[in-house]
Design a protein around this motif. Structure first.
Motif, PDB file in Angstrom:
ATOM      1  N   GLN A 154      37.983  43.620  39.094  1.00 20.70           N
ATOM      2  CA  GLN A 154      37.799  45.044  38.832  1.00 20.70           C
ATOM      3  C   GLN A 154      36.610  45.310  37.923  1.00 20.70           C
ATOM      4  OE1 GLN A 154      40.265  47.367  40.351  1.00 20.70           O
ATOM      5  NE2 GLN A 154      40.276  45.380  41.394  1.00 20.70           N
ATOM      6  N   ALA A 155      36.217  44.323  37.135  1.00 20.76           N
ATOM      7  CA  ALA A 155      35.085  44.460  36.235  1.00 20.76           C
ATOM      8  C   ALA A 155      34.711  43.080  35.712  1.00 20.76           C
ATOM      9  CB  ALA A 155      35.406  45.397  35.069  1.00 20.76           C
ATOM     10  N   ILE A 156      33.480  42.975  35.228  1.00 24.24           N
ATOM     11  CA  ILE A 156      32.979  41.741  34.615  1.00 24.24           C
ATOM     12  C   ILE A 156      32.602  42.051  33.179  1.00 24.24           C
ATOM     13  CG2 ILE A 156      31.121  40.028  34.641  1.00 24.24           C
ATOM     14  CD1 ILE A 156      30.959  40.426  37.684  1.00 24.24           C
ATOM     15  N   LEU A 157      33.039  41.195  32.266  1.00 24.01           N
ATOM     16  CA  LEU A 157      32.663  41.286  30.862  1.00 24.01           C
ATOM     17  C   LEU A 157      31.751  40.120  30.526  1.00 24.01           C
ATOM     18  CD1 LEU A 157      36.136  42.042  29.189  1.00 24.01           C
ATOM     19  CD2 LEU A 157      34.541  43.657  30.244  1.00 24.01           C
ATOM     20  N   LEU A 158      30.653  40.397  29.841  1.00 26.42           N
ATOM     21  CA  LEU A 158      29.703  39.359  29.445  1.00 26.42           C
ATOM     22  C   LEU A 158      29.562  39.361  27.925  1.00 26.42           C
ATOM     23  CD1 LEU A 158      26.893  39.969  32.109  1.00 26.42           C
ATOM     24  CD2 LEU A 158      28.791  38.350  32.227  1.00 26.42           C
ATOM     25  N   THR A 159      29.618  38.160  27.339  1.00 24.34           N
ATOM     26  CA  THR A 159      29.545  38.058  25.883  1.00 24.34           C
ATOM     27  C   THR A 159      28.131  37.825  25.362  1.00 24.34           C
ATOM     28  OG1 THR A 159      29.991  35.666  25.877  1.00 24.34           O
ATOM     29  CG2 THR A 159      31.900  37.161  25.758  1.00 24.34           C
ATOM     30  N   HIS A 160      27.278  37.156  26.142  1.00 23.39           N
ATOM     31  CA  HIS A 160      25.913  36.892  25.697  1.00 23.39           C
ATOM     32  C   HIS A 160      25.064  36.475  26.885  1.00 23.39           C
ATOM     33  CE1 HIS A 160      27.744  32.886  25.501  1.00 23.39           C
ATOM     34  NE2 HIS A 160      26.549  32.328  25.358  1.00 23.39           N
ATOM     35  N   HIS A 161      23.773  36.281  26.632  1.00 21.45           N
ATOM     36  CA  HIS A 161      22.816  36.218  27.731  1.00 21.45           C
ATOM     37  C   HIS A 161      22.611  34.841  28.343  1.00 21.45           C
ATOM     38  CE1 HIS A 161      20.158  34.705  24.521  1.00 21.45           C
ATOM     39  NE2 HIS A 161      19.415  34.195  25.486  1.00 21.45           N
ATOM     40  N   HIS A 162      23.195  33.792  27.832  1.00 22.02           N
ATOM     41  CA  HIS A 162      22.896  32.459  28.337  1.00 22.02           C
ATOM     42  C   HIS A 162      23.301  32.305  29.803  1.00 22.02           C
ATOM     43  CE1 HIS A 162      22.719  30.632  24.019  1.00 22.02           C
ATOM     44  NE2 HIS A 162      21.576  31.195  24.389  1.00 22.02           N
ATOM     45  N   ALA A 163      22.494  31.562  30.537  1.00 18.69           N
ATOM     46  CA  ALA A 163      22.656  31.467  31.984  1.00 18.69           C
ATOM     47  C   ALA A 163      24.005  30.925  32.394  1.00 18.69           C
ATOM     48  CB  ALA A 163      21.539  30.599  32.569  1.00 18.69           C
ATOM     49  N   ASP A 164      24.571  30.018  31.597  1.00 18.06           N
ATOM     50  CA  ASP A 164      25.865  29.453  31.983  1.00 18.06           C
ATOM     51  C   ASP A 164      27.006  30.435  31.757  1.00 18.06           C
ATOM     52  OD1 ASP A 164      25.497  29.126  29.174  1.00 18.06           O
ATOM     53  OD2 ASP A 164      27.037  27.567  29.120  1.00 18.06           O
ATOM     54  N   HIS A 165      26.673  31.660  31.314  1.00 17.61           N
ATOM     55  CA  HIS A 165      27.677  32.710  31.166  1.00 17.61           C
ATOM     56  C   HIS A 165      27.405  33.910  32.063  1.00 17.61           C
ATOM     57  CE1 HIS A 165      29.908  31.164  27.565  1.00 17.61           C
ATOM     58  NE2 HIS A 165      28.851  30.368  27.586  1.00 17.61           N
ATOM     59  N   ILE A 166      26.194  34.053  32.576  1.00 13.75           N
ATOM     60  CA  ILE A 166      25.881  35.228  33.405  1.00 13.75           C
ATOM     61  C   ILE A 166      25.335  34.854  34.783  1.00 13.75           C
ATOM     62  CG2 ILE A 166      25.368  36.526  31.303  1.00 13.75           C
ATOM     63  CD1 ILE A 166      22.405  36.526  32.153  1.00 13.75           C
ATOM     64  N   GLY A 167      25.094  33.570  35.025  1.00 21.38           N
ATOM     65  CA  GLY A 167      24.350  33.161  36.220  1.00 21.38           C
ATOM     66  C   GLY A 167      24.996  33.488  37.543  1.00 21.38           C
ATOM     67  N   GLY A 168      26.320  33.708  37.566  1.00 26.56           N
ATOM     68  CA  GLY A 168      26.986  34.000  38.826  1.00 26.56           C
ATOM     69  C   GLY A 168      27.135  35.465  39.145  1.00 26.56           C
ATOM     70  N   VAL A 169      26.686  36.323  38.240  1.00 24.98           N
ATOM     71  CA  VAL A 169      26.969  37.752  38.406  1.00 24.98           C
ATOM     72  C   VAL A 169      26.302  38.323  39.648  1.00 24.98           C
ATOM     73  CG1 VAL A 169      26.720  40.040  37.389  1.00 24.98           C
ATOM     74  CG2 VAL A 169      27.356  38.100  35.947  1.00 24.98           C
ATOM     75  N   ARG A 195      29.093  40.331  46.714  1.00 27.75           N
ATOM     76  CA  ARG A 195      30.429  40.351  47.315  1.00 27.75           C
ATOM     77  C   ARG A 195      31.136  41.670  47.009  1.00 27.75           C
ATOM     78  NH1 ARG A 195      34.595  36.464  48.397  1.00 27.75           N
ATOM     79  NH2 ARG A 195      36.446  37.655  49.025  1.00 27.75           N
ATOM     80  N   TRP A 196      30.964  42.159  45.772  1.00 28.17           N
ATOM     81  CA  TRP A 196      31.629  43.388  45.350  1.00 28.17           C
ATOM     82  C   TRP A 196      30.589  44.351  44.776  1.00 28.17           C
ATOM     83  CZ3 TRP A 196      33.943  38.623  43.745  1.00 28.17           C
ATOM     84  CH2 TRP A 196      35.124  38.305  44.427  1.00 28.17           C
ATOM     85  N   PRO A 197      29.816  45.023  45.620  1.00 27.27           N
ATOM     86  CA  PRO A 197      28.796  45.954  45.119  1.00 27.27           C
ATOM     87  C   PRO A 197      29.439  47.056  44.264  1.00 27.27           C
ATOM     88  CG  PRO A 197      28.512  45.540  47.467  1.00 27.27           C
ATOM     89  CD  PRO A 197      29.836  44.952  47.093  1.00 27.27           C
ATOM     90  N   GLY A 198      28.779  47.387  43.185  1.00 25.20           N
ATOM     91  CA  GLY A 198      29.294  48.438  42.321  1.00 25.20           C
ATOM     92  C   GLY A 198      30.315  47.980  41.302  1.00 25.20           C
ATOM     93  N   LEU A 199      30.641  46.708  41.283  1.00 25.34           N
ATOM     94  CA  LEU A 199      31.575  46.191  40.290  1.00 25.34           C
ATOM     95  C   LEU A 199      30.991  46.409  38.894  1.00 25.34           C
ATOM     96  CD1 LEU A 199      34.295  44.557  40.271  1.00 25.34           C
ATOM     97  CD2 LEU A 199      32.886  42.508  40.011  1.00 25.34           C
ATOM     98  N   PRO A 200      31.714  47.073  37.982  1.00 29.81           N
ATOM     99  CA  PRO A 200      31.154  47.312  36.645  1.00 29.81           C
ATOM    100  C   PRO A 200      30.894  45.998  35.916  1.00 29.81           C
ATOM    101  CG  PRO A 200      33.081  48.701  37.031  1.00 29.81           C
ATOM    102  CD  PRO A 200      33.041  47.710  38.151  1.00 29.81           C
ATOM    103  N   VAL A 201      29.751  45.926  35.241  1.00 29.58           N
ATOM    104  CA  VAL A 201      29.378  44.757  34.446  1.00 29.58           C
ATOM    105  C   VAL A 201      29.065  45.250  33.036  1.00 29.58           C
ATOM    106  CG1 VAL A 201      27.799  42.814  34.174  1.00 29.58           C
ATOM    107  CG2 VAL A 201      28.414  43.608  36.479  1.00 29.58           C
TER     108      VAL A 201
END
Length: 267
Positions: free
Chosen positions: A59-74, A80-86
């Motif tokens: 239903q949503a994605i939460l990100l804590t910081h910018h490192h690739a191993d935390h955001i690389g799959g977004v 797959r889910w266009p419009g999913l809140p990030v």
């Protein structure tokens, strides 16, 4: 307050589940029995897509910081889910964010609600999400350890850890890596006579031997065992003074010396 999705009732009971990624990352999901879920720090998309095939409905994605191993799959997840809140911190290094959130904001996502905490140190823009008895703290706090200071100062990192340590003791700590046993060796070097630490290490060893994650841990347990939350403990201060060859001048200096010790530590 930032409302992202209309309230549709809490997806209770909710289950925090770590999805293994890379060598030692965890992508956290918080899902209800109906499959609706929050996804935290998806460094790669594959584990989330596999969970979706088994019924997970992000239903949503939460990100804590910018490192690739935390955001690389977004990006792949958004295909797959266009419009999913990030939701992400205010940092241009996270171009996939659809909404920036900052300190002391409260975000509501359907039946979920989280308080946003600024916790700089590992990175200058690092945030954590606290709600439903859970703490998604990325790479700020680990079980028996804390993150390296790539961008922040010791004073910032210690203040961030102090802030997290002040949360309720039964808070479940959902951090970004399976580092417990590697951190345990250092924690034991600092406090070899800490009985709570000995119990935690034995517990973590049994968990890993049976293929289970050592997380989430409890914040109260971390306060009893994690040297980086214990810079005021006499045993920790004495160990740091012995290692450094002098007594640090204050608790920030104690923390800084402890972190330097950890950075060069070899079990």
């Amino acid at each position: 307050m930032v409302a992202i999705l209309p309230a549709t009732g809490s997806p209770s009971p909710m289950h925090p589940t770590p999805l293994p990624a890379f060598e030692d990352n965890y992508i956290w999901t918080l899902r209800g029995d109906d499959g609706r879920a929050i996804v935290v720090d998806p460094g790669e998309a594959g584990p989330v897509l596999a969970a979706a095939d088994a019924g997970l409905r992000p239903q949503a994605i939460l990100l804590t910081h910018h490192h690739a191993d935390h955001i690389g799959g977004v990006e792949e997840l958004l295909r797959r889910w266009p419009g999913l809140p990030v939701l992400a911190p205010d940092d241009d290094r996270i171009p996939v964010a659809s909404r920036r959130v900052g300190d002391d904001e409260r975000v509501e996502l359907g039946g979920w609600a989280f308080d946003v905490l600024a916790v700089p140190g590992h990175t200058v823009s690092h945030i954590a999400f606290h709600g439903h008895g859970l703490l998604f703290c990325g790479d700020t706090l680990f079980s028996l350890g804390c993150g390296r200071m790539f961008e922040g100062t010791p004073a910032q990192m210690l203040a961030s850890l102090d802030r997290l340590a002040a949360l309720p003791g039964d808070t479940l700590v959902c951090c970004g890596h399976e580092y417990t046993l590697s951190n345990a060796a250092f924690a034991r070097a600092v406090e070899p006579d800490n009985p709570a630490l000995a119990r935690r290490i034995e517990e973590a060893q049994a968990m890993r031997q049976s293929g289970r994650p050592t997380l989430p841990s409890t914040l109260a347990g971390e306060c009893d065992t994690n040297p980086f939350l214990r810079v005021d403990a006499p045993a920790v201060r004495a160990a740091v003074a012995s290692q450094a060859g002098h007594a640090p001048g204050d608790r920030v200096a104690t923390f800084a010396a402890l972190r330097r010790w950890k950075d060069g530590f070899r079990a």
